[in-house]
Design a protein around this motif. Structure first.
Motif, short mmCIF file in Angstrom:
data_model
loop_
_atom_site.label_atom_id
_atom_site.label_comp_id
_atom_site.label_asym_id
_atom_site.label_seq_id
_atom_site.Cartn_x
_atom_site.Cartn_y
_atom_site.Cartn_z
N VAL A 189 -45.89 14.06 -22.42
CA VAL A 189 -44.68 13.19 -22.35
C VAL A 189 -44.52 13.49 -23.56
CG1 VAL A 189 -43.31 12.17 -20.87
CG2 VAL A 189 -45.05 12.17 -19.65
N LYS A 190 -43.45 14.21 -23.49
CA LYS A 190 -42.86 14.14 -25.08
C LYS A 190 -42.07 13.20 -25.56
CE LYS A 190 -46.10 16.75 -26.52
NZ LYS A 190 -47.62 16.31 -27.47
N ARG A 191 -41.29 12.45 -26.70
CA ARG A 191 -40.42 11.67 -26.76
C ARG A 191 -38.87 12.74 -26.79
NH1 ARG A 191 -44.52 9.00 -29.23
NH2 ARG A 191 -45.00 6.33 -28.89
N GLN A 192 -38.07 12.07 -26.05
CA GLN A 192 -36.35 12.98 -25.96
C GLN A 192 -35.69 12.10 -25.83
OE1 GLN A 192 -37.27 14.99 -22.13
NE2 GLN A 192 -39.40 15.76 -23.18
N GLN A 194 -33.51 12.31 -23.27
CA GLN A 194 -33.01 11.87 -22.73
C GLN A 194 -33.93 11.85 -21.62
OE1 GLN A 194 -31.61 10.56 -20.17
NE2 GLN A 194 -29.94 11.31 -20.52
N HIS A 195 -34.95 10.75 -20.49
CA HIS A 195 -35.62 10.76 -19.76
C HIS A 195 -35.61 10.13 -18.43
CE1 HIS A 195 -39.23 10.29 -22.49
NE2 HIS A 195 -38.20 9.96 -23.44
N TYR A 196 -34.34 10.30 -18.54
CA TYR A 196 -33.58 9.77 -16.96
C TYR A 196 -33.39 11.14 -16.85
CZ TYR A 196 -34.10 5.53 -16.88
OH TYR A 196 -34.64 4.03 -17.29
N HIS A 197 -33.89 11.74 -15.71
CA HIS A 197 -32.70 13.67 -15.25
C HIS A 197 -32.70 13.57 -13.65
CE1 HIS A 197 -34.14 15.19 -18.78
NE2 HIS A 197 -35.53 14.76 -18.32
N GLY A 203 -31.22 16.46 -4.28
CA GLY A 203 -30.65 14.98 -4.31
C GLY A 203 -32.34 13.66 -4.53
N VAL A 204 -32.47 14.48 -6.13
CA VAL A 204 -34.15 13.44 -6.44
C VAL A 204 -33.90 13.13 -7.88
CG1 VAL A 204 -36.44 13.58 -6.62
CG2 VAL A 204 -35.67 14.99 -4.81
N ASP A 205 -34.31 12.22 -7.78
CA ASP A 205 -33.93 11.56 -9.42
C ASP A 205 -35.61 11.94 -9.94
OD1 ASP A 205 -31.26 10.59 -9.58
OD2 ASP A 205 -32.11 8.49 -9.15
N LEU A 206 -35.75 11.72 -11.56
CA LEU A 206 -36.88 11.77 -12.32
C LEU A 206 -36.67 11.72 -13.40
CD1 LEU A 206 -39.61 13.94 -12.23
CD2 LEU A 206 -38.14 15.52 -13.85
N THR A 275 -40.97 18.62 -19.21
CA THR A 275 -40.29 19.46 -19.14
C THR A 275 -39.16 19.41 -18.32
OG1 THR A 275 -39.94 20.81 -20.08
CG2 THR A 275 -40.45 19.71 -21.72
N LEU A 276 -37.95 19.40 -17.90
CA LEU A 276 -37.46 19.20 -16.88
C LEU A 276 -36.70 20.50 -16.40
CD1 LEU A 276 -34.94 17.93 -14.47
CD2 LEU A 276 -33.77 18.11 -17.09
N GLU A 277 -37.00 21.57 -17.46
CA GLU A 277 -36.87 22.63 -17.69
C GLU A 277 -38.46 23.58 -17.44
OE1 GLU A 277 -35.81 26.57 -20.06
OE2 GLU A 277 -36.38 24.78 -21.15
#
Length: 320
Positions: A189-192, A194-197, A203-206, A275-277
């Motif tokens: 988990v790299k520092r980015q 945005q960590h809230y997605h 309908g899901v939070d990550l 990552t989100l992608e």
């Protein structure tokens, strides 16, 4: 093959090995000058006043790496950043933890670090939303906010004499409900920025915690959950059946939560960055193949994810 313990057929082993080799070749071309292993010499171009940092040593006048990683330079300081390491907190990190103790004016949280973190009552937004001094009544009501085994999202405030301190002074922080908590190696988990997605189509939070804890849960609107929790707690006995049903997560949403969680498990086993992608790509791949949720943990899907990631990185490099 990165020590993967998967029941692979011979064909799957060959395919997975080819995909991982392709990924390694792509990454090595990018970091060939920066990557070092133990006993490799680090070129400093005969600069004067070079400062030896972590992961380096001076042997016979040469700067030598003492661990595997990537060479980093900050002005005159030269150090080696380990590729695989335990979590090292930095101020401002978004972390997820589990409450292990409620003590005097503080909660202690397990955050995948060498010591428990401290969340002070004074570092919290109060349930009534009013900025005021904390009273003895607030201290007595601490368990109505967080209790043992609750999962909490917070921000690293810094180190103090009694340990690592957290803060939760924003509505986006607080208790996490209706989801799954997953643990991955922190270096994935790299520092980015945005960590809230919010995965709107599911309908899901990550939430990607810098400490290697990842939360996948039902989407909630930005609001003060602590106020709702107190109201729900006081009205729980008088709530009607219809009101209680609203607290349940829809079956379709639960399926997407499990699908996203399995995508993270697959990526963690393969050693890919979170990552989100990439996570969305794995979810979409499973949906395009009409795979059941439990089939995502099958050997064939691991191979397909590795091949898809190799293809993605290769195509993105060609676009450059």
């Amino acid at each position: 093959m990165r020590g993967l313990q998967l029941p692979l057929t011979q064909t799957q082993k060959v395919r997975l090995q080819n995909a991982l080799q392709q990924l390694e070749s792509l990454s090595s071309k990018v970091n060939s000058d920066a990557s070092v292993t133990v006993a490799d010499s680090i070129s400093v171009n005969h600069e004067e006043g070079v400062l030896k940092g972590h992961g380096t040593a001076d042997i016979n006048g040469d700067l030598v790496a003492t661990l595997c990683g990537v060479v980093e330079r900050v002005n005159k300081l030269v150090y080696v950043r380990a590729l695989r390491s335990s979590y090292k907190p930095e101020v401002g990190d978004i972390v997820i933890g589990r409450v292990v103790e409620v003590s005097q004016k503080r909660w202690r949280l397990e955050i995948n670090y060498s010591q428990d973190a401290v969340l002070m009552l004074s570092s919290m937004n109060m349930p009534d939303g009013v900025q005021r001094r904390r009273t003895a009544v607030d201290e007595l009501n601490m368990r109505s906010i967080f209790e043992e085994k609750d999962v909490v999202c917070a921000e690293v405030r810094g180190f103090q004499r009694d340990g690592l301190h957290l803060q939760a002074r924003s509505q986006k922080y607080g208790k996490l409900n209706r989801g799954q908590l997953l643990t991955v190696p922190p270096y994935l988990v790299k520092r980015q920025k945005q960590h809230y997605h919010h995965l709107e189509q599911y309908g899901v939070d990550l939430i990607l915690g810098c400490n290697g804890f990842i939360w996948v849960g039902e989407h909630v609107e930005a609001k003060d959950d602590m106020v709702e929790d107190q109201v729900n707690h006081s009205n729980r006995n008088s709530a009607s059946l219809e009101e209680q049903e609203k607290n349940y997560t829809a079956l379709e949403t639960r399926k997407y939560i499990c699908r996203a969680a399995n995508a993270i498990r697959v990526l963690s086993t393969l050693g890919f960055n979170m990552t989100l992608e990439i996570i969305k790509g794995v979810i979409d791949l499973s949906l395009s193949l009409n795979l059941d949720i439990h089939d995502m943990l099958g050997s064939e899907f691991y191979v397909l994810v590795a091949e898809k990631e190799a293809e993605r990185r290769s195509s993105s490099k060609k676009k450059r």
